[in-house]
Motif scaffolding. Structure first.
Motif: not given
Length: 813
Positions: A105-108, A125-135, A137-141
């Motif tokens: 999944r891609t997010h800008l 940059m915000n490394f805590h952002l969770n655009p999909d409300d899916d943990f 995604w943020i863990w993988q980032l």
């Protein structure tokens, strides 16, 4: 706590911990005090002398310059170092623009303004952002895949002497990682889960080693980089897990740090912790048969990768020594993976699993474990060696409860079957798939396991974990298979395999037997260990038994391909569904590589589910494609009926290439003088005949366990009365013959024709009356050492039989 409650509870607890508790812990940007990293360098190394001089004089700026010089002059490279590639330019440009693709999944993430970093103005940059409300995604980032993209692109341009572009991408990486270091203090939530931190180590070491000679890689940043690397080491050493794949990954990447930067005096302490923890992990996560307790082939691949990496470190570095038994553990894990590989080279996708080739892991195992002949089927690059064929076709892994059969190696058209008769997995990645089967033939997955969707709790992911999405059955719509098996049986040899498993949970007993039939069309082929498509009697029989109360709704599920099964093929599929009474037959219609299902049971209806309409079918559906990152169409055939108490049903799965012409009939039998016909209540056995196109036929008797096994089943075929005492017997009759030429049996004490015993295993020997038999493959009920064989009342010559474990082969030609 009941097993079905464990995973939701863990998910809730984990979510609360990471969203409420973990972020509030007071962590510092570094576990080291300012400049204290210099106190952890090994100054006994002559090359460190200049650093020591600067430190002793109090010149910290000079010490950092000397440290950078030392790192740039070092010959040492990371294990599995990356190479530059200008083809990563597009990925790198997107990261600079703060466009991230994670988990498909891609997010800008470009709406946070700019920031002054390292003398440059860059996008924040915000490394805590969770655009999909899916943990996830943020863990993988925060695992830092973006480090690789920027570093590989930079190195690629340096390699073609375009230093200006190389510096551009290096500066972008240095700046983005500096933002990470400033905003994500050690141990902070989201970005510092132990597994994500460990995986980030791989990207940190391999990425920054590629660009350490750039002018953008300043002495100040070099110091921050190494400080960050040792922060990861301390963090993993203190907070690593001792559980399944997390622990293996975390310790493997702590070893990564030790191997890359042994100049740190903390390394010896970390090495002790690594080997101590890995030893514990092996003892709790790896079964004696080489399987892994998570019961997921994907995470078996992950764990064997970590074990092999640890062994590789031990081989390549004098100061790293793996325990001797790690080599034996890796061998067992590699053999397990080898046999769980289908003829097309892809793994059998049980548990959370992608459709993938394990050749990379098996190639590495071949390179490191040179004394195991089975593993040498793959060369060091993961390519098959056709002349190094593994000696076994049929393998049981009793601790894992996984039973595998194939008709040949080096043949994409060979038949292959997988049967899960084992324990419920530990952790998160197992499925509710006890008694599940997978079937392969003629170059195609014929009966499939849907594999994994995502780690999250969305409806499709949840559905694909259940028994409804596997090739098993449900009672009253309830998932009965989130349990351990109560027991299993196995026999495998030249004429096929017989595997059976059962559980007694939920106040009832569910039991399944799968037979891979491998009778030979020509008796002269009996001695060959492999078979081919000329042998028409190659197929599967799946017998099911339910021992429980009446008036339950029963659903039997079969999962078939519709099209595009994860890019393995691109054919279309049309199902035909003739049905008569309780018999429901269907066949796929690919241009080649098909299966026909002949289903006998208390069936009143069959649903053909080819789309994800949950409102109609009570389920989403599909087959997860990691290549497309979306659900691909698949077909569920759901047989529906009701149980009348103890019940039984069976399915013949017949693989064929372009056409099929067989018939399947259930035949009546008697037990204790009581006539049993198919469809009757409390029938103790499935008895059927498969009629082949050439006029040959097979008789199968499969009996439910737990009955008085000394009472024979009596039936008539070809005008001959057969009596079978025991649990399973299959017989092959050549065209126009009324007597069998081949017998495949498991747990049978006697078999007679017209009152004459032709096979007797009731005592300490096995006796065969031979007038017409060519071969017997027999799974022994019990055995203690070698079992003598008698033929027509005389001891058989040793050359006429052989015993492999509990399976006896008797050649009567």
């Amino acid at each position: 706590m009941k097993p079905r409650a464990v995973i939701p509870t863990l998910l809730i607890a984990t979510g609360l911990f990471f969203t409420i508790i973990y972020p509030s812990i007071d962590f510092r940007n570094s576990l080291f005090k300012e400049d204290a990293i210099f106190s952890h360098l090994d100054y006994t190394l002559p090359a460190m002398n200049e650093i020591k001089i600067q430190v002793d004089s109090g010149n910290m700026s000079g010490a950092k310059h000397a440290l950078l010089d030392y790192m740039q002059d070092r010959v040492k490279s990371p294990v599995h170092a990356w190479s530059g590639n200008t083809g990563y330019k597009d990925k790198a440009d997107k990261i600079i623009a703060r466009e991230f693709t994670v988990n498909g999944r891609t997010h800008l993430l470009d709406d946070y303004g700019t920031r002054h970093v390292n003398g440059r103005q860059v996008l924040d940059m915000n490394f805590h952002l969770n655009p999909d409300d899916d943990f996830e995604w943020i863990w993988q980032l925060n695992r830092g895949g973006w480090i690789k993209d920027l570093a590989v692109a930079a190195r690629g341009f340096y390699d073609i002497n375009d230093n200006a572009t190389g510096d551009y991408y290096t500066a972008a990486l240095v700046d983005l990682y500096t933002i990470f270091l400033e905003d994500e203090p050690v141990g902070s939530g989201y970005s510092w889960r132990t597994i994500d931190s460990a995986i980030r180590v791989k990207n940190i070491i391999r990425g920054f080693d590629l660009i350490k000679n750039s002018s953008m890689f300043t002495p100040e940043f070099c110091y921050k980089y190494l400080e960050s690397l040792l922060d990861h080491g301390r963090f993993l050493n203190l907070f690593h897990k001792i559980r399944t794949n997390w622990g293996f990954i975390e310790m493997n990447h702590l070893l990564d740090i030790c191997a890359y930067f042994p100049e740190c005096t903390l390394v010896n302490r970390w090495l002790e912790e690594c080997w101590s923890t890995l030893d514990k992990l092996v003892s709790i996560s790896i079964y004696n048969d080489g399987g892994t307790s998570e019961q997921s082939i994907e995470y078996h691949i992950v764990m064997i990768g970590q074990v092999l990496d640890a062994i590789e470190y031990s081989i390549n570095y004098d100061f790293i020594t793996a325990p001797e038994h790690f080599f034996a553990v890796a061998e067992k894990m590699a053999v397990f993976l080898l046999h769980n590989t289908m003829p097309d080279g892809y793994v059998a996708t049980y548990g959370h699993a992608d459709v993938r080739r394990p050749s990379g892991r098996l190639g590495k195992a071949s390179q490191l474990l040179i004394n195991n002949t089975e593993i040498q089927y793959f060369d060091h690059n993961g390519n098959i060696r056709p002349n190094a064929t593994p000696p076994r076709l049929n393998v049981a892994f009793p601790d894992s409860g996984i039973f595998l059969s194939r008709t040949a190696w080096n043949d994409e058209n060979a038949l292959f079957s997988y049967f899960d008769g084992g324990p419920f997995g530990k952790g998160y990645h197992q499925n509710n798939d006890l008694l599940n089967v997978m079937l392969y033939g003629f170059g195609r997955r014929l009966v499939i396991d849907p594999g994994r969707y995502t780690y999250t709790s969305d409806p499709v992911s949840g559905y694909l974990r259940t028994a409804h999405a596997h090739n098993t059955w449900t009672i009253d719509g309830k998932d009965l298979f989130m349990v351990d098996a109560a027991g299993h049986q196995w026999a495998g040899g030249l004429l096929g395999t017989v595997a059976r498993s059962w559980h007694g949970s939920f106040g009832a007993r569910a039991e399944r037997e799968i037979v891979q039939v491998n009778f030979r069309t020509n008796s002269s082929d009996i001695n060959s260990t492999t078979s081919n498509a000329l042998d028409q009697a190659r197929y599967w029989l799946i017998s099911d038994f339910w021992h429980g109360g009446p008036d339950h709704n029963l659903a039997l599920h079969w999962q078939l391909l519709e099209h595009d099964p994860v890019l393995i093929d691109n054919a279309s599929n049309v199902i035909s569904n003739p049905e008569t009474g309780g018999i429901h037959c269907m066949k796929t219609n690919f241009p080649q590589g098909n299966v026909a299902l002949y289903g006998f049971g208390p069936w009143e209806d069959v649903q053909n589910i080819t789309a994800g309409d949950k409102s109609v079918h009570g389920q989403p559906y599909g087959y997860w494609s990691p290549d497309y990152n979306q659900l691909e169409n698949a077909t569920t055939y759901r047989y529906l009926g009701t149980t009348g108490g103890d019940d039984s049903w069976f399915t013949v799965a017949y693989p064929y290439n372009t056409s099929v012409n067989i018939s399947v009939n259930s035949i009546p039998y008697t037990i204790e003088g009581n006539l049993c016909e198919f469809g009757g209540v409390s029938n103790p056995a499935n008895v059927l005949v498969v009629n082949h196109q050439d006029g040959s036929k097979d008789l199968h008797v499969s009996r439910r366990l737990g009955l008085v096994e000394s009472i024979p089943i009596v039936l008539e075929l070809n005008g001959i009365s057969f009596q079978i005492t025991g649990n399973h017997a299959s017989m092959h009759f050549q065209p126009s013959e009324t007597v069998p030429s081949q017998i495949l049996a498991r747990d049978v004490s006697s078999l007679s024709m017209n009152g004459t015993i032709i096979l007797d295993a009731s005592g300490s020997t096995v006796s065969v009356h031979d007038e017409f038999l060519d071969h017997v493959t027999m799974g022994l009920r019990t055995h203690d050492g070698m079992v003598p064989v008698m033929v027509n009342g005389s001891p058989a010559a040793p050359s006429r039989y052989k015993q492999n474990g509990n399976t006896l082969e008797i050649n009567l030609l």
